[in-house]
Design an enzyme around this catalytic site. Structure first.
Site, PDB file in Angstrom:
ATOM      1  CG  ASP A   1      43.477  38.814  49.611  1.00  0.00           C
ATOM      2  OD1 ASP A   1      43.823  38.057  48.685  1.00  0.00           O
ATOM      3  OD2 ASP A   1      42.893  39.896  49.401  1.00  0.00           O
TER       4      ASP A   1
ATOM      5  CD  GLU B   1      42.393  39.640  43.431  1.00  0.00           C
ATOM      6  OE1 GLU B   1      42.091  40.330  42.429  1.00  0.00           O
ATOM      7  OE2 GLU B   1      41.530  39.180  44.206  1.00  0.00           O
TER       8      GLU B   1
END
Length: 396
Positions: free
Chosen positions: A84, A141
């Site tokens: 991400d 994350e």
């Protein structure tokens, strides 16, 4: 497979440099935020499938696991990459800069993903290991709570893809590219977030005696919170309490009804983590009571402490020394006050989370000018390949 010369070297992945740079730049141009990594997942899955991996998608939302077996060994190892990006407007001016306004790979997850893809590519073409490798590509994350690691575990990650250990890394600006950093035991901090809302009684700035001023209460609380670490935590322990936001009122002549504080709390020990919560709640309530206000404290637990297991850290350290030499390996690095949801994996399995230098003088993480250093791509690919080969070496 017993001689270290049989394992992957830096030279073995050099032919992948242009391919990996192209992959990384593609990912950098098309960043996606937590749980929105749809195009990223498609791209990663298609690459892995073309190299012969069995790919299982949909873990933790947009996460996936790619599995490859070789030989007859029964052991398995996992390597994780995060996918991400962050909600930041990129300011690098690079030819491959983000094409998505307000989204940017400002933490290097594009590089983390590419390094593991590089290892996947080399492992698939050589298959010089004996057992099973699971490559874990994780979403979310950066989200801070209810993260991708937690969701993938809840979706049965380790039941469906059993392994003896799991490994991961994060790039680290400020240290030379290709330098590996390790620490056994507590390595990165637990991070909790606190929102404190002070409910006072608004009024005219000229008649403060008729109001209960939440700004004054909040200011006193900010000062008192500075004593939590300095006067409540053992000086031999590490902890951080930072008030990152204090919002109240809009104009000079009005005492507002409410004030809001947002606090980041970091620690490396479970008992200290509990103590910090107790002291913050106690101080907040005491200040509200003293001034006649009402208070709400929303304490949100974040990621746990990253605790590296000793045997796996020693192996990961040895692999780095074999690959790049002692001069580019730092043992006993940290601890680091930043947090990382890899901690959830380490609560379930032994393993090691390490750091990889991203360049001296390089922009810091989460900065609009940050960029992952492409010089690390083949180094990281070789490292993960060698680690898998070493972990799954045929047993005599």
């Amino acid at each position: 497979m017993s001689d270290t010369q049989d394992f992957c070297s830096l030279d073995d992945t050099q032919d992948l440099r242009d391919e990996l740079s192209g992959i990384r730049h593609h990912l950098h141009r098309h960043p996606e935020l937590a749980y929105q990594e749809f195009k990223t997942s498609d791209f990663v899955a298609q690459s892995l499938e073309s190299w012969g991996y069995a790919v299982t998608r949909g873990l933790g939302g947009t996460g996936m696991v790619a599995t490859l077996k070789a030989g007859t060994g029964s052991r398995a190892v996992a390597v994780r990459a995060d996918m991400d990006a962050l909600p930041i407007n990129e300011e690098t001016g690079l030819p491959y800069a983000s094409t998505e306004p307000g989204k940017m790979h400002a933490c290097g997850h594009d590089g983390h993903t590419t390094m593991v893809l590089g290892a996947a590519r080399h492992l698939a073409r050589t298959r010089r290991f004996d057992g099973t490798v699971h490559l874990v590509f994780q979403p979310a994350e950066e989200i801070g709570a209810d993260s991708g690691a937690k969701r993938m575990i809840e979706d049965g990650l380790f039941e469906r893809f059993p392994c003896e250990a799991i490994f991961g890394l994060h790039n680290h600006p400020g240290y030379p590219t290709g330098t590996f950093m390790f620490r056994s035991g507590p390595f990165m901090a637990a991070c909790d977030t606190v929102e404190v809302v002070i409910h006072g009684r608004g009024g005219h700035a000229a008649r403060p005696q008729l109001a209960v001023d939440p700004v004054v209460i909040g200011a006193a609380l900010v000062t008192a919170l500075q004593t939590v670490v300095s006067r409540s935590v053992d000086p031999m322990q590490a902890a951080v309490v930072t008030v990152g936001a204090f919002n109240a009122g809009h104009v000079a002549n009005v005492i507002p009804e409410t004030a809001r504080l947002q606090i980041s709390v970091r620690s490396f020990d479970a008992a200290v983590r509990t103590l910090l919560e107790t002291r913050i709640r106690t101080l907040a309530q005491a200040h509200a009571d003293a001034y006649g206000a009402r208070i709400e404290v929303n304490y949100v637990p974040g990621y746990p402490v990253v605790v590296n297991s000793a045997p796996e850290t020693e192996l990961a350290l040895q692999v780095a020394r074999e690959l790049v030499g002692d001069e580019r390996v730092i043992d006993g690095f940290g601890p680091i006050a930043g947090s990382e949801d890899f901690a959830y994996y380490l609560q379930e399995k032994p393993g090691c989370f390490l750091r990889l230098g991203n360049g001296e003088g390089a922009p810091m993480l989460h900065n609009a000018s940050y960029d992952f250093n492409d010089d690390n791509l083949t180094v990281g690919a070789a490292y993960w390949t060698r680690l898998v080969e070493r972990f799954l070496a045929a047993q005599a």
